[in-house]
Design a protein around this motif. Structure first.
Motif, PDB file in Angstrom:
ATOM      1  N   TYR A  77      -2.486  -4.879  -3.088  1.00 55.10           N
ATOM      2  CA  TYR A  77      -2.873  -4.243  -4.339  1.00 55.10           C
ATOM      3  C   TYR A  77      -3.426  -2.852  -4.018  1.00 55.10           C
ATOM      4  CZ  TYR A  77      -2.977  -8.907  -6.562  1.00 55.10           C
ATOM      5  OH  TYR A  77      -2.661 -10.144  -7.062  1.00 55.10           O
ATOM      6  N   LEU A 127      -6.840  -2.893 -10.526  1.00 58.24           N
ATOM      7  CA  LEU A 127      -6.036  -3.306  -9.383  1.00 58.24           C
ATOM      8  C   LEU A 127      -4.609  -3.603  -9.835  1.00 58.24           C
ATOM      9  CD1 LEU A 127      -9.113  -4.476  -8.592  1.00 58.24           C
ATOM     10  CD2 LEU A 127      -7.780  -5.282  -6.644  1.00 58.24           C
ATOM     11  N   LEU A 169      -0.585  -4.714  -8.393  1.00 52.02           N
ATOM     12  CA  LEU A 169       0.151  -5.326  -7.285  1.00 52.02           C
ATOM     13  C   LEU A 169       1.259  -4.396  -6.811  1.00 52.02           C
ATOM     14  CD1 LEU A 169       0.529  -7.950  -5.598  1.00 52.02           C
ATOM     15  CD2 LEU A 169       2.222  -8.633  -7.314  1.00 52.02           C
ATOM     16  N   TYR A 229       4.443  -8.361  -2.633  1.00 53.76           N
ATOM     17  CA  TYR A 229       3.925  -9.674  -2.308  1.00 53.76           C
ATOM     18  C   TYR A 229       4.912 -10.410  -1.414  1.00 53.76           C
ATOM     19  CZ  TYR A 229       7.221 -11.426  -5.782  1.00 53.76           C
ATOM     20  OH  TYR A 229       8.366 -11.720  -6.477  1.00 53.76           O
ATOM     21  N   ASN A 233       5.723 -14.638  -0.716  1.00 58.62           N
ATOM     22  CA  ASN A 233       5.366 -16.027  -0.988  1.00 58.62           C
ATOM     23  C   ASN A 233       5.378 -16.886   0.275  1.00 58.62           C
ATOM     24  OD1 ASN A 233       4.887 -15.677  -3.700  1.00 58.62           O
ATOM     25  ND2 ASN A 233       6.970 -16.182  -4.312  1.00 58.62           N
ATOM     26  N   PHE A 267      -6.054  -3.082  -1.102  1.00 61.45           N
ATOM     27  CA  PHE A 267      -6.557  -4.419  -0.785  1.00 61.45           C
ATOM     28  C   PHE A 267      -5.400  -5.344  -0.437  1.00 61.45           C
ATOM     29  CE2 PHE A 267     -11.031  -4.328  -1.714  1.00 61.45           C
ATOM     30  CZ  PHE A 267     -11.186  -3.315  -2.640  1.00 61.45           C
ATOM     31  N   ALA A 274       1.521 -19.573  -3.894  1.00 57.37           N
ATOM     32  CA  ALA A 274       1.559 -18.459  -4.839  1.00 57.37           C
ATOM     33  C   ALA A 274       0.695 -18.710  -6.069  1.00 57.37           C
ATOM     34  CB  ALA A 274       2.993 -18.177  -5.249  1.00 57.37           C
ATOM     35  N   ASP A 275       0.499 -19.940  -6.497  1.00 58.35           N
ATOM     36  CA  ASP A 275      -0.254 -20.195  -7.722  1.00 58.35           C
ATOM     37  C   ASP A 275      -1.689 -20.626  -7.442  1.00 58.35           C
ATOM     38  OD1 ASP A 275       0.997 -23.565  -8.455  1.00 58.35           O
ATOM     39  OD2 ASP A 275       0.333 -22.602  -6.610  1.00 58.35           O
ATOM     40  N   GLN A 276      -2.152 -20.444  -6.237  1.00 57.91           N
ATOM     41  CA  GLN A 276      -3.502 -20.816  -5.852  1.00 57.91           C
ATOM     42  C   GLN A 276      -4.416 -19.585  -5.814  1.00 57.91           C
ATOM     43  OE1 GLN A 276      -4.659 -24.140  -5.306  1.00 57.91           O
ATOM     44  NE2 GLN A 276      -2.766 -24.271  -6.470  1.00 57.91           N
ATOM     45  N   PRO A 277      -5.748 -19.785  -5.786  1.00 55.44           N
ATOM     46  CA  PRO A 277      -6.647 -18.618  -5.813  1.00 55.44           C
ATOM     47  C   PRO A 277      -6.399 -17.658  -4.666  1.00 55.44           C
ATOM     48  CG  PRO A 277      -7.851 -20.655  -5.332  1.00 55.44           C
ATOM     49  CD  PRO A 277      -6.483 -21.057  -5.774  1.00 55.44           C
ATOM     50  N   GLN A 278      -6.530 -16.376  -4.971  1.00 62.19           N
ATOM     51  CA  GLN A 278      -6.308 -15.339  -3.984  1.00 62.19           C
ATOM     52  C   GLN A 278      -7.642 -14.882  -3.392  1.00 62.19           C
ATOM     53  OE1 GLN A 278      -3.743 -12.190  -5.441  1.00 62.19           O
ATOM     54  NE2 GLN A 278      -2.358 -13.645  -6.434  1.00 62.19           N
ATOM     55  N   HIS A 279      -7.612 -14.633  -2.083  1.00 60.65           N
ATOM     56  CA  HIS A 279      -8.783 -14.171  -1.351  1.00 60.65           C
ATOM     57  C   HIS A 279      -8.480 -12.783  -0.807  1.00 60.65           C
ATOM     58  CE1 HIS A 279     -10.507 -18.273  -1.371  1.00 60.65           C
ATOM     59  NE2 HIS A 279      -9.241 -18.622  -1.363  1.00 60.65           N
ATOM     60  N   PHE A 280      -9.453 -11.887  -0.923  1.00 65.59           N
ATOM     61  CA  PHE A 280      -9.206 -10.484  -0.630  1.00 65.59           C
ATOM     62  C   PHE A 280      -9.873 -10.024   0.663  1.00 65.59           C
ATOM     63  CE2 PHE A 280      -7.151  -8.582  -4.374  1.00 65.59           C
ATOM     64  CZ  PHE A 280      -7.080  -9.709  -5.173  1.00 65.59           C
ATOM     65  N   ASP A 304     -11.398  -6.596   2.878  1.00 66.66           N
ATOM     66  CA  ASP A 304     -12.424  -5.618   2.508  1.00 66.66           C
ATOM     67  C   ASP A 304     -11.858  -4.280   2.058  1.00 66.66           C
ATOM     68  OD1 ASP A 304     -14.934  -6.677   4.956  1.00 66.66           O
ATOM     69  OD2 ASP A 304     -14.377  -7.442   2.977  1.00 66.66           O
TER      70      ASP A 304
END
Lengths: 110, 112
Positions: free
Chosen positions: B35, B43, B45, B48, B50, B90, B97-103, B105
């Motif tokens: 992103y 933000l 995109l 990506y 998968n 970021f 793909a449909d699960q929570p995203q972690h970023f 720093d």
């Protein structure tokens, strides 16, 4: 595409106060996340909450998917809660991207 | 500590130069994302992936390319940087793909 609206855009609190941040979205979602972007720019995951209610310490969140909104509650706010809070959603059967709201900028004064 | 590592932290780059932003995760997540964050635009995109070996275009892919040779790494390349690519970048990952995203720093990039 889906629209994500957050309110209020800005919020100033005294330490110890409670607050509620709102996120409205315009379509069905299968992923809703709340993030805190701290003053150093880091994006911290707060909640993954496409539906229901979750609590983590002084923070809790509720998503009512059928009515297309989510609320983030901050109780007994601290100066370290300052920053920008983002709601982000992913539409059901849609693209891979998270669509972010514009955020709520929270300032907690001592 | 498990997580996402982005490098460099910040960079100033002359227009026309080639630049690769690195992203590595050690959580064995299948999906990864890039992103960019810009004032007033939030933000957005860029690209990506998968799963390893596959990539896709996001909302603002022009001027950027990615590769996903393995599960852990997802580099973002600016072939010929332009000033409009000045932004904070970021990298994120999720189990699927449909699960929570972690970023990560973020990387602060300035193109002059």
């Amino acid at each position: 595409g889906i629209q994500v609206e957050q309110s209020p855009p800005d919020l100033i609190l005294q330490e110890g106060a409670n607050s509620t941040l709102r996120c409205n979205f315009s379509d069905s979602v299968n992923n809703l996340q709340w993030f805190h972007q701290n003053p150093w720019g880091q994006l911290i995951n707060l909640f993954y909450i496409p539906s229901g209610t979750k609590q983590n310490g002084r923070l809790s969140a509720t998503t009512v998917a059928t009515e297309r909104y989510s609320l983030l509650y901050i109780s007994s706010s601290q100066t370290t809660d300052s920053g920008v809070y983002f709601c982000a959603v992913r539409t059901q059967g849609g693209s891979e991207k998270l669509v972010f709201g514009k955020g709520t900028k929270l300032t907690v004064n001592p | 500590i498990a997580g996402i590592t982005q490098a460099p932290t910040s960079q100033i780059l002359a227009a026309g130069r080639r630049m690769t932003l690195r992203c590595t995760q050690d959580m064995r997540h299948n999906a990864m994302y890039w992103y960019r964050q810009d004032l007033g635009l939030g933000l957005r995109l860029i690209h990506y992936s998968n799963t390893a070996g596959t990539t896709g275009k996001g909302e603002v892919p022009d001027g950027y390319s990615v590769s996903r040779a393995n599960t852990d790494d997802f580099p973002l390349t600016l072939a010929s940087a332009v000033p409009s690519q000045t932004s904070v970048y970021f990298c994120a990952s999720s189990v699927q793909a449909d699960q929570p995203q972690h970023f990560g720093d973020g990387t602060r990039l300035s193109i002059l």
